[in-house]
Scaffold this motif. Sequence first.
Motif, PDB file in Angstrom:
ATOM      1  N   VAL A   1       0.870  -1.174   0.000  1.00  0.00           N
ATOM      2  CA  VAL A   1       0.000   0.000   0.000  1.00  0.00           C
ATOM      3  C   VAL A   1       0.908   1.226   0.000  1.00  0.00           C
ATOM      4  O   VAL A   1       1.467   1.609   1.031  1.00  0.00           O
ATOM      5  N   CYS A   2       1.063   1.832  -1.156  1.00  0.00           N
ATOM      6  CA  CYS A   2       1.978   2.955  -1.320  1.00  0.00           C
ATOM      7  C   CYS A   2       1.520   3.775  -2.520  1.00  0.00           C
ATOM      8  O   CYS A   2       0.697   3.315  -3.325  1.00  0.00           O
TER       9      CYS A   2
ATOM     10  N   TYR B   1       4.315  -0.609   4.618  1.00  0.00           N
ATOM     11  CA  TYR B   1       5.671  -0.574   5.172  1.00  0.00           C
ATOM     12  C   TYR B   1       5.881   0.751   5.900  1.00  0.00           C
ATOM     13  O   TYR B   1       5.267   1.762   5.573  1.00  0.00           O
ATOM     14  N   ARG B   2       6.809   0.740   6.859  1.00  0.00           N
ATOM     15  CA  ARG B   2       6.972   1.902   7.734  1.00  0.00           C
ATOM     16  C   ARG B   2       7.833   2.991   7.126  1.00  0.00           C
ATOM     17  O   ARG B   2       8.669   3.605   7.783  1.00  0.00           O
TER      18      ARG B   2
ATOM     19  N   HIS C   1       4.633   5.987   2.643  1.00  0.00           N
ATOM     20  CA  HIS C   1       3.633   4.925   2.609  1.00  0.00           C
ATOM     21  C   HIS C   1       2.587   5.134   3.701  1.00  0.00           C
ATOM     22  O   HIS C   1       1.376   4.983   3.466  1.00  0.00           O
ATOM     23  N   VAL C   2       3.054   5.461   4.897  1.00  0.00           N
ATOM     24  CA  VAL C   2       2.127   5.680   6.008  1.00  0.00           C
ATOM     25  C   VAL C   2       1.232   6.881   5.719  1.00  0.00           C
ATOM     26  O   VAL C   2       0.012   6.834   5.965  1.00  0.00           O
ATOM     27  N   ARG C   3       1.812   7.962   5.219  1.00  0.00           N
ATOM     28  CA  ARG C   3       1.006   9.147   4.888  1.00  0.00           C
ATOM     29  C   ARG C   3      -0.030   8.823   3.817  1.00  0.00           C
ATOM     30  O   ARG C   3      -1.182   9.283   3.894  1.00  0.00           O
TER      31      ARG C   3
END
Length: 334
Positions: A173-174, A200-201, A205-207
């Motif tokens: 998920v990116c 992934y951290r 990706h998190v945003r």
Amino acid sequence: MKILQVAYPFEPVSTASAGGTEQILALLDRELTALGHKSVVLARAGSRVAGRLVPSAPANADFETSCRAHETALKRLLAREHFDLIHDQGSGIRHWPGGPPVLSTLHLTRSLLGEAPALGPGRHYNLVSRSQRAQYADHVAAWAWPVVPNGIDLHRFRPGGRRADFALCIGRVCPEKGFHHAVAATRAAGLPLVIAGKVYRFDSHVRYFDAAIRPHLGRGVTFIDSPTAALKRELLRRARCVLIPSEVEETSSLVAMEAAACGTPVICFRRGALPEVVVDGKTGFVAEDGIAMANALARLGEIDGNACRRHAQQHFSSQRMAMDYLSLYRALAN
């Protein structure tokens, strides 16, 4: 033949790995071993292979430690053993002092590799799709040896079970995977969406997940974090379709191959090798944008799941991939 396969040092190798490169290496190792060849795999500790594993970096090592341990293990291995050929699956052998021929398979798009591969005595390169070859059209490495498309384990991915009423996205998920396009397309078509993957951290990706995916959860979108290999296969069998709205030039697509093997149509964007894997109007649809993807969801009844399976059997088997590589190995080792 005695073949050394060199993996990336960052992820364990197995047929259930998250990374496509690691899956391909594991499958090729299995097929070579089944054919009676000696397959040795240099990979991160914890890898599961059919041949002989030479562990390099510890399973919990950081990036820099992994790279150093991998390089050290490779040098020690080559100092004590002879190989007919080295298959570099991780694009990590940058400086080759000599020895057996090295075949580097370039799994990544050219923009991510950062530079064209350097040629030299005993150094050879192959690509995994025609569109990837076109990216290297100005480089002699693209034309020296045949393209070898990836393959999958057709025995693990089979049709079966009752179809459910959801579309499916699988993968990292990116931003470059473009899952937000799938959210918009399925919402427009009134079809639930299941996203099965991993965040992934990395900050970007998190945003992306927090901004583009999380607000839609529970509103027609379900997220399955880090699905097991068994759950992934079950989702592929039960989904009405798989959506691949990638925003980058994909060099291949194992997910599209696995979906076809399960008799599941794929709707993808026209990016890189995706139109080489998805046959428009036969195993799915190639969409130009999100609107076209939403419109294609209404045409899923035109796709015959049996035709998807037959196409996978004809083109995507790991046995075919292994025989193609063996032909290349023999040509290089002579």
